[in-house]
Motif scaffolding. Structure first.
Motif, PDB file in Angstrom:
ATOM      1  N   UNK A   1       0.809  -1.218   0.000  1.00  0.00           N
ATOM      2  CA  UNK A   1       0.000   0.000   0.000  1.00  0.00           C
ATOM      3  C   UNK A   1       0.842   1.268   0.000  1.00  0.00           C
ATOM      4  N   UNK A   2       2.120   1.133  -0.295  1.00  0.00           N
ATOM      5  CA  UNK A   2       2.975   2.303  -0.525  1.00  0.00           C
ATOM      6  C   UNK A   2       3.557   2.253  -1.924  1.00  0.00           C
ATOM      7  N   UNK A   3       4.112   1.111  -2.294  1.00  0.00           N
ATOM      8  CA  UNK A   3       4.640   0.966  -3.643  1.00  0.00           C
ATOM      9  C   UNK A   3       3.527   0.630  -4.638  1.00  0.00           C
ATOM     10  N   UNK A   4       2.496  -0.060  -4.152  1.00  0.00           N
ATOM     11  CA  UNK A   4       1.360  -0.432  -5.008  1.00  0.00           C
ATOM     12  C   UNK A   4       0.080  -0.383  -4.191  1.00  0.00           C
TER      13      UNK A   4
ATOM     14  N   UNK B   1       3.898   7.106 -10.894  1.00  0.00           N
ATOM     15  CA  UNK B   1       4.943   8.015 -10.435  1.00  0.00           C
ATOM     16  C   UNK B   1       5.952   7.401  -9.500  1.00  0.00           C
ATOM     17  N   UNK B   2       5.668   6.198  -8.973  1.00  0.00           N
ATOM     18  CA  UNK B   2       6.569   5.605  -7.985  1.00  0.00           C
ATOM     19  C   UNK B   2       7.945   5.300  -8.571  1.00  0.00           C
TER      20      UNK B   2
ATOM     21  N   UNK C   1       2.107  10.420  -5.181  1.00  0.00           N
ATOM     22  CA  UNK C   1       3.546  10.449  -5.473  1.00  0.00           C
ATOM     23  C   UNK C   1       4.018  11.803  -5.979  1.00  0.00           C
ATOM     24  N   UNK C   2       3.127  12.591  -6.496  1.00  0.00           N
ATOM     25  CA  UNK C   2       3.518  13.951  -6.877  1.00  0.00           C
ATOM     26  C   UNK C   2       3.925  14.734  -5.635  1.00  0.00           C
TER      27      UNK C   2
END
Length: 246
Positions: free
Chosen positions: A17-20, A114-115, A232-233
Motif C-alpha cells: 500500500x505504498x509501492x502499489x 509516479x513511484x 507520489x507527486x
C-alpha cells in the motif's frame, strides 16, 4: 521543501500500500466470496483489515519469523474481525476462502503512478534508495518480482523482516538497515502508509518519515510524522532536495 544541504540521503520505501495499491486484492476477494451490496466502503474495510493485521501480528509477535500455523490463524481472524465491524458474521469456511482468494490476487499488482519515476530520479541524484517491508521472505519476494522491483532497486537494498529477523515497528530493523548500508539515522528517510509500523517505527528509530496517507486516515498515537503526502507527486515534491543552501 525538505532542507537537506549537500549530503546524499538514504531513502527507503515501504511496499504494501505504498509501492502499489494493496486494496485491489482485498476488494476482489470480498466481492467474489461475499458478494457485498453496493455501496460498500471498501477503503474503510481495507483500513480495518490492515489495522487488525498489524494488531494481531503485534499481539502474537508474528511479523519477524513466525510459526506458519500462527500466521494462518491470524490471516483468517483478521477477516472475521474486519467484517464484524460492518455487522457481517462470516460463515464457517468463509474466512479461509477469503484468504485463499486474497492471496491468489496479491501477485496481480502494478506500482502506483509516479513511484518508479521517483525512484529513478532519486538514484540518479546519488541517494541510497531501497525498500523495507514486513512479511515472510519468499512471499514478499514474489510480490517484488511481480512488480519487477529487482530490475530497478539493488537487491542488497531490499530488507524483508522475515529474512532479517526484526519487523517494523521494531527500531532494530531500521538500525540494521543503517548498519548494512553504511548510512545514519539522521540522514535517513522512510516513506510508508502504516501508522503503527511506518510512522511510529521510523520516528522512534530517529529517521524522518513521510507518511503516505493516501487513504486519509487518522493518526493512531501521539507520534508526529515529519511530513505527509497523499500521492507520489507530493512525495516527489517533498523529496526535491536542495543542493545548495539558500
Amino acid at each position: 521543501m525538505i532542507d537537506t544541504g549537500y549530503l546524499a540521503k538514504a531513502i527507503f520505501f515501504d511496499v504494501d500500500d505504498t509501492l502499489y495499491d494493496h486494496l485491489q486484492p482485498l476488494r476482489g476477494a470480498l466481492e467474489e466470496v461475499l458478494g457485498l451490496p453496493e455501496p460498500f466502503d471498501y477503503a474503510l474495510a481495507y483500513h480495518r483489515f490492515r489495522y487488525y493485521s498489524d494488531w494481531l501480528s503485534a499481539q502474537e509477535d508474528l511479523s519477524a519469523v513466525p510459526e506458519p500455523d500462527a500466521v494462518e490463524r491470524m490471516r483468517c481472524r483478521r477477516f472475521e474481525l474486519t467484517m464484524a465491524d460492518f455487522g457481517i458474521e462470516l460463515q464457517p469456511g468463509q474466512a479461509q476462502e477469503l484468504q485463499r482468494r486474497y492471496l491468489s490476487r496479491q501477485f496481480q499488482i502494478t506500482p502506483f503512478q509516479g513511484a518508479y519515476d521517483l525512484i529513478c530520479r532519486l538514484q540518479a541524484e546519488g541517494h541510497t534508495v531501497g525498500l523495507i517491508t514486513n512479511g515472510e521472505g519468499q512471499h514478499q519476494r514474489r510480490k517484488l518480482e511481480a512488480l519487477d522491483v529487482f530490475g530497478l532497486v539493488d537487491e542488497q537494498l531490499v530488507f524483508i523482516s522475515g529474512e532479517v529477523g526484526y519487523a517494523k515497528p521494531d527500531g532494530r530493523l531500521f538500525e540494521h538497515v543503517n548498519k548494512q548500508t553504511g548510512t545514519t539515522a539522521d540522514h535517513s528517510y522512510y516513506i510508508g502508509d502504516s501508522w503503527r509500523n511506518d510512522v511510529a517505527g521510523a520516528v522512534d528509530a530517529g529517521w524522518k518519515i513521510i507518511w503516505f496517507n493516501h487513504r486519509e486516515v487518522s493518526p493512531e498515537s501521539d507520534h508526529e510524522p515529519h511530513f505527509m503526502a497523499r500521492n507520489y507527486e507530493e512525495i516527489s515534491h517533498l523529496l526535491t532536495f536542495e543542493q545548495v543552501r539558500s
